[in-house]
Design a protein around this motif. Sequence first.
Motif, PDB file in Angstrom:
ATOM      1  N   CYS A   1       0.821  -1.210   0.000  1.00  0.00           N
ATOM      2  CA  CYS A   1       0.000   0.000   0.000  1.00  0.00           C
ATOM      3  C   CYS A   1       0.858   1.265   0.000  1.00  0.00           C
ATOM      4  N   ARG A   2       1.968   1.245   0.741  1.00  0.00           N
ATOM      5  CA  ARG A   2       2.831   2.425   0.810  1.00  0.00           C
ATOM      6  C   ARG A   2       3.411   2.755  -0.564  1.00  0.00           C
ATOM      7  N   ASP A   3       3.724   1.725  -1.337  1.00  0.00           N
ATOM      8  CA  ASP A   3       4.232   1.950  -2.692  1.00  0.00           C
ATOM      9  C   ASP A   3       3.167   2.605  -3.566  1.00  0.00           C
ATOM     10  N   ILE A   4       1.927   2.146  -3.417  1.00  0.00           N
ATOM     11  CA  ILE A   4       0.833   2.725  -4.197  1.00  0.00           C
ATOM     12  C   ILE A   4       0.610   4.182  -3.802  1.00  0.00           C
ATOM     13  N   ARG A   5       0.680   4.472  -2.506  1.00  0.00           N
ATOM     14  CA  ARG A   5       0.525   5.862  -2.061  1.00  0.00           C
ATOM     15  C   ARG A   5       1.606   6.746  -2.684  1.00  0.00           C
ATOM     16  N   PHE A   6       2.825   6.222  -2.740  1.00  0.00           N
ATOM     17  CA  PHE A   6       3.930   6.968  -3.343  1.00  0.00           C
ATOM     18  C   PHE A   6       3.652   7.248  -4.819  1.00  0.00           C
ATOM     19  N   LEU A   7       3.232   6.225  -5.555  1.00  0.00           N
ATOM     20  CA  LEU A   7       2.923   6.404  -6.973  1.00  0.00           C
ATOM     21  C   LEU A   7       1.762   7.374  -7.164  1.00  0.00           C
ATOM     22  N   HIS A   8       0.774   7.283  -6.293  1.00  0.00           N
ATOM     23  CA  HIS A   8      -0.399   8.156  -6.364  1.00  0.00           C
ATOM     24  C   HIS A   8       0.018   9.621  -6.220  1.00  0.00           C
ATOM     25  N   GLU A   9       0.789   9.906  -5.176  1.00  0.00           N
ATOM     26  CA  GLU A   9       1.198  11.292  -4.938  1.00  0.00           C
ATOM     27  C   GLU A   9       2.124  11.796  -6.040  1.00  0.00           C
ATOM     28  N   ALA A  10       3.029  10.938  -6.502  1.00  0.00           N
ATOM     29  CA  ALA A  10       3.944  11.355  -7.569  1.00  0.00           C
ATOM     30  C   ALA A  10       3.180  11.672  -8.849  1.00  0.00           C
ATOM     31  N   SER A  11       2.120  10.917  -9.118  1.00  0.00           N
ATOM     32  CA  SER A  11       1.355  11.109 -10.352  1.00  0.00           C
ATOM     33  C   SER A  11       0.608  12.436 -10.378  1.00  0.00           C
ATOM     34  N   LYS A  12       0.431  13.051  -9.218  1.00  0.00           N
ATOM     35  CA  LYS A  12      -0.249  14.344  -9.173  1.00  0.00           C
ATOM     36  C   LYS A  12       0.589  15.451  -9.807  1.00  0.00           C
ATOM     37  N   LEU A  13       1.882  15.172  -9.997  1.00  0.00           N
ATOM     38  CA  LEU A  13       2.775  16.158 -10.611  1.00  0.00           C
ATOM     39  C   LEU A  13       2.723  16.107 -12.134  1.00  0.00           C
ATOM     40  N   GLY A  14       2.183  15.020 -12.677  1.00  0.00           N
ATOM     41  CA  GLY A  14       2.116  14.859 -14.126  1.00  0.00           C
ATOM     42  C   GLY A  14       2.150  13.390 -14.495  1.00  0.00           C
ATOM     43  N   PRO A  15       2.086  13.069 -15.796  1.00  0.00           N
ATOM     44  CA  PRO A  15       2.135  11.668 -16.234  1.00  0.00           C
ATOM     45  C   PRO A  15       3.370  10.966 -15.662  1.00  0.00           C
ATOM     46  N   LEU A  16       3.126   9.855 -14.978  1.00  0.00           N
ATOM     47  CA  LEU A  16       4.190   9.218 -14.202  1.00  0.00           C
ATOM     48  C   LEU A  16       4.836   8.073 -14.970  1.00  0.00           C
ATOM     49  N   HIS A  17       6.145   8.166 -15.124  1.00  0.00           N
ATOM     50  CA  HIS A  17       6.930   7.136 -15.794  1.00  0.00           C
ATOM     51  C   HIS A  17       7.783   6.413 -14.753  1.00  0.00           C
ATOM     52  N   VAL A  18       7.702   5.095 -14.759  1.00  0.00           N
ATOM     53  CA  VAL A  18       8.431   4.269 -13.798  1.00  0.00           C
ATOM     54  C   VAL A  18       9.617   3.614 -14.493  1.00  0.00           C
ATOM     55  N   LEU A  19      10.820   3.896 -13.997  1.00  0.00           N
ATOM     56  CA  LEU A  19      12.014   3.197 -14.466  1.00  0.00           C
ATOM     57  C   LEU A  19      12.159   1.966 -13.576  1.00  0.00           C
ATOM     58  N   LEU A  20      11.749   0.826 -14.098  1.00  0.00           N
ATOM     59  CA  LEU A  20      11.619  -0.393 -13.299  1.00  0.00           C
ATOM     60  C   LEU A  20      12.859  -1.265 -13.442  1.00  0.00           C
ATOM     61  N   TRP A  21      13.506  -1.524 -12.311  1.00  0.00           N
ATOM     62  CA  TRP A  21      14.739  -2.305 -12.325  1.00  0.00           C
ATOM     63  C   TRP A  21      14.484  -3.755 -12.726  1.00  0.00           C
ATOM     64  N   SER A  22      15.378  -4.291 -13.526  1.00  0.00           N
ATOM     65  CA  SER A  22      15.350  -5.713 -13.868  1.00  0.00           C
ATOM     66  C   SER A  22      15.756  -6.536 -12.650  1.00  0.00           C
ATOM     67  N   ASP A  23      15.625  -7.851 -12.764  1.00  0.00           N
ATOM     68  CA  ASP A  23      16.052  -8.735 -11.675  1.00  0.00           C
ATOM     69  C   ASP A  23      17.534  -8.522 -11.368  1.00  0.00           C
ATOM     70  N   GLU A  24      18.333  -8.352 -12.415  1.00  0.00           N
ATOM     71  CA  GLU A  24      19.770  -8.136 -12.232  1.00  0.00           C
ATOM     72  C   GLU A  24      20.032  -6.829 -11.489  1.00  0.00           C
ATOM     73  N   CYS A  25      19.268  -5.800 -11.816  1.00  0.00           N
ATOM     74  CA  CYS A  25      19.431  -4.513 -11.130  1.00  0.00           C
ATOM     75  C   CYS A  25      19.062  -4.621  -9.652  1.00  0.00           C
ATOM     76  N   VAL A  26      17.984  -5.353  -9.356  1.00  0.00           N
ATOM     77  CA  VAL A  26      17.572  -5.537  -7.960  1.00  0.00           C
ATOM     78  C   VAL A  26      18.657  -6.267  -7.183  1.00  0.00           C
ATOM     79  N   ARG A  27      19.220  -7.313  -7.783  1.00  0.00           N
ATOM     80  CA  ARG A  27      20.293  -8.059  -7.114  1.00  0.00           C
ATOM     81  C   ARG A  27      21.498  -7.166  -6.849  1.00  0.00           C
ATOM     82  N   ALA A  28      21.847  -6.335  -7.826  1.00  0.00           N
ATOM     83  CA  ALA A  28      23.006  -5.454  -7.671  1.00  0.00           C
ATOM     84  C   ALA A  28      22.772  -4.412  -6.575  1.00  0.00           C
ATOM     85  N   ALA A  29      21.530  -3.923  -6.461  1.00  0.00           N
ATOM     86  CA  ALA A  29      21.227  -2.860  -5.500  1.00  0.00           C
ATOM     87  C   ALA A  29      21.000  -3.382  -4.089  1.00  0.00           C
ATOM     88  N   THR A  30      20.452  -4.610  -3.966  1.00  0.00           N
ATOM     89  CA  THR A  30      20.051  -5.111  -2.649  1.00  0.00           C
ATOM     90  C   THR A  30      20.870  -6.306  -2.169  1.00  0.00           C
TER      91      THR A  30
END
Length: 210
Positions: free
Chosen positions: A19-48
């Motif tokens: 739910c917290r992620d959805i709230r974040f997307l909701h509020e961000a979208s109020k600024l304009g059309p929202l584009h999500v740069l979505l990390w691949s599985d490899e990116c998630v592994r590298a970051a976490t």
Amino acid sequence: MNDIARHIVVSGGFDDIRCRDIRFLHEASKLGPLHVLLWSDECVRAATGRDPKFPLSERQYLLDAVRYVHRIHPIEKPSDPHVLPAVATVQPRTWVVRSQDDNPAKRAFCDSLGIQYRVLSEKDLTGFPDEPASANASPSRKKVIVTGCYDWFHSGHVRFFEEVSELGDLYVVVGHDANIRLLKGEGHPMFSQDQRRYIVGSIRYVTQAL
């Protein structure tokens, strides 16, 4: 200013979305059309340092169903998480982050490229706004009603909503906390009815969550 320069951008793995992620997307979208740069599985592994709970295809499917998301851009190769990866079709106007993800490196990156930098605080993300019935509801279509707990929301729920919405305008009755406790016992639900109703209502196939 052309449309490509007007993008509002968020970036991340969005793994096991809540739910917290959805709230974040909701509020961000109020600024304009929202584009999500979505990390691949490899990116998630590298970051976490660990595998994502859900593969890219499933994370993308769920995010694509969120009514606050305009477009998703999968990011295949790991990069510095403190900068926005280059995407040919995206020239960000604003990079939106949560307060816990704010840091000087991100601010410096945005300053160097003239990108606005917006931090959403915990206060910005409080509460679960009730969404009115979708503007796409039509008096000429059938009204379809489904019920459920939707306590640990996942892509299977989205797939169900997608299929059922083909039958008419979809109204989802989300189970009351007390009823779910009677049905499933103590320790349930894991998430409050306000949270569950909010996340169900965020799905674009749902006309209204009740």
